[in-house]
Design a protein around this motif. Structure first.
Motif, PDB file in Angstrom:
ATOM      1  N   UNK A 294      40.002  19.878  23.494  1.00 53.65           N
ATOM      2  CA  UNK A 294      39.413  19.450  22.220  1.00 53.65           C
ATOM      3  C   UNK A 294      39.537  20.590  21.212  1.00 53.65           C
ATOM      4  N   UNK A 295      40.066  20.248  20.039  1.00 51.94           N
ATOM      5  CA  UNK A 295      40.229  21.251  18.985  1.00 51.94           C
ATOM      6  C   UNK A 295      38.930  21.555  18.265  1.00 51.94           C
ATOM      7  N   UNK A 296      38.091  20.542  18.078  1.00 46.01           N
ATOM      8  CA  UNK A 296      36.862  20.700  17.301  1.00 46.01           C
ATOM      9  C   UNK A 296      35.665  20.252  18.133  1.00 46.01           C
ATOM     10  N   UNK A 297      35.272  21.090  19.101  1.00 48.21           N
ATOM     11  CA  UNK A 297      34.157  20.758  19.985  1.00 48.21           C
ATOM     12  C   UNK A 297      32.889  20.449  19.212  1.00 48.21           C
ATOM     13  N   UNK A 298      32.619  21.220  18.169  1.00 45.56           N
ATOM     14  CA  UNK A 298      31.361  21.053  17.431  1.00 45.56           C
ATOM     15  C   UNK A 298      31.298  19.703  16.729  1.00 45.56           C
ATOM     16  N   UNK A 299      32.410  19.244  16.204  1.00 49.23           N
ATOM     17  CA  UNK A 299      32.425  17.933  15.532  1.00 49.23           C
ATOM     18  C   UNK A 299      32.072  16.821  16.521  1.00 49.23           C
ATOM     19  N   UNK A 300      32.659  16.861  17.715  1.00 50.55           N
ATOM     20  CA  UNK A 300      32.353  15.859  18.735  1.00 50.55           C
ATOM     21  C   UNK A 300      30.928  16.027  19.240  1.00 50.55           C
ATOM     22  N   UNK A 301      30.490  17.260  19.420  1.00 46.86           N
ATOM     23  CA  UNK A 301      29.111  17.543  19.848  1.00 46.86           C
ATOM     24  C   UNK A 301      28.120  16.941  18.857  1.00 46.86           C
ATOM     25  N   UNK A 302      28.369  17.128  17.565  1.00 43.54           N
ATOM     26  CA  UNK A 302      27.485  16.573  16.533  1.00 43.54           C
ATOM     27  C   UNK A 302      27.472  15.047  16.574  1.00 43.54           C
ATOM     28  N   UNK A 303      28.657  14.430  16.753  1.00 41.14           N
ATOM     29  CA  UNK A 303      28.747  12.969  16.791  1.00 41.14           C
ATOM     30  C   UNK A 303      27.977  12.409  17.985  1.00 41.14           C
ATOM     31  N   UNK A 304      28.142  13.016  19.147  1.00 44.42           N
ATOM     32  CA  UNK A 304      27.420  12.552  20.336  1.00 44.42           C
ATOM     33  C   UNK A 304      25.926  12.748  20.143  1.00 44.42           C
ATOM     34  N   UNK A 305      25.522  13.878  19.571  1.00 43.32           N
ATOM     35  CA  UNK A 305      24.106  14.125  19.299  1.00 43.32           C
ATOM     36  C   UNK A 305      23.505  13.059  18.397  1.00 43.32           C
ATOM     37  N   UNK A 306      24.280  12.601  17.405  1.00 45.80           N
ATOM     38  CA  UNK A 306      23.785  11.536  16.516  1.00 45.80           C
ATOM     39  C   UNK A 306      23.589  10.235  17.290  1.00 45.80           C
ATOM     40  N   UNK A 307      24.505   9.912  18.201  1.00 48.70           N
ATOM     41  CA  UNK A 307      24.369   8.701  19.015  1.00 48.70           C
ATOM     42  C   UNK A 307      23.141   8.808  19.912  1.00 48.70           C
ATOM     43  N   UNK A 308      22.944   9.949  20.533  1.00 50.21           N
ATOM     44  CA  UNK A 308      21.781  10.168  21.397  1.00 50.21           C
ATOM     45  C   UNK A 308      20.494  10.020  20.598  1.00 50.21           C
ATOM     46  N   UNK A 309      20.448  10.624  19.428  1.00 47.40           N
ATOM     47  CA  UNK A 309      19.244  10.536  18.585  1.00 47.40           C
ATOM     48  C   UNK A 309      18.996   9.120  18.096  1.00 47.40           C
ATOM     49  N   UNK A 310      20.050   8.400  17.773  1.00 51.09           N
ATOM     50  CA  UNK A 310      19.903   7.048  17.230  1.00 51.09           C
ATOM     51  C   UNK A 310      19.455   6.043  18.285  1.00 51.09           C
ATOM     52  N   UNK A 311      19.943   6.192  19.506  1.00 50.62           N
ATOM     53  CA  UNK A 311      19.689   5.178  20.527  1.00 50.62           C
ATOM     54  C   UNK A 311      18.799   5.646  21.673  1.00 50.62           C
ATOM     55  N   UNK A 312      18.568   6.955  21.769  1.00 46.95           N
ATOM     56  CA  UNK A 312      17.671   7.471  22.793  1.00 46.95           C
ATOM     57  C   UNK A 312      18.241   7.517  24.202  1.00 46.95           C
ATOM     58  N   UNK A 313      19.538   7.307  24.337  1.00 46.75           N
ATOM     59  CA  UNK A 313      20.176   7.376  25.649  1.00 46.75           C
ATOM     60  C   UNK A 313      21.052   8.616  25.701  1.00 46.75           C
ATOM     61  N   UNK A 314      20.972   9.349  26.795  1.00 45.85           N
ATOM     62  CA  UNK A 314      21.770  10.554  26.934  1.00 45.85           C
ATOM     63  C   UNK A 314      23.199  10.203  27.315  1.00 45.85           C
ATOM     64  N   UNK A 315      24.130  10.901  26.701  1.00 42.84           N
ATOM     65  CA  UNK A 315      25.560  10.722  26.953  1.00 42.84           C
ATOM     66  C   UNK A 315      26.155  12.097  27.197  1.00 42.84           C
TER      67      UNK A 315
END
Length: 94
Positions: free
Chosen positions: A48-69
């Protein structure tokens, strides 16, 4: 060498195993076969070239839905299928 992208919906995997999801922040998990989690995204293969961008996107999904990924990228899963490796990793990381 084949690369595997393993995306774990930890809550779903743990529900199938009859366990409750782990609470806490990403990165609180034991090493598994030499892989240490680096947050929501663990790129053990270094692809992955941009780990932080993907990390932020996954964090938003976790925060929005409450399920850990967890998004985990490895070079190979050894003698196991990717699904078996993902299940074992999910059980180890909780």
């Amino acid at each position: 060498m084949r690369r595997f992208l393993i995306v774990l919906l930890l809550v779903a995997a743990m529900a199938a195993a009859g366990a409750a999801p782990a609470a806490g922040q990403p990165g609180e998990c034991p090493p598994f076969e030499g892989i240490t989690c680096d947050g929501w995204v663990t790129d053990a293969a270094g692809v992955i070239d941009d780990d932080q961008r993907l990390e932020d996107a996954v964090g938003r999904v976790v925060n929005a839905y409450g399920h850990e990924i967890a998004v985990v990228i490895i070079d190979e899963s050894g003698s196991r299928t990717p699904n078996q490796f993902a299940e074992d990793l999910g059980n180890a990381w909780g």
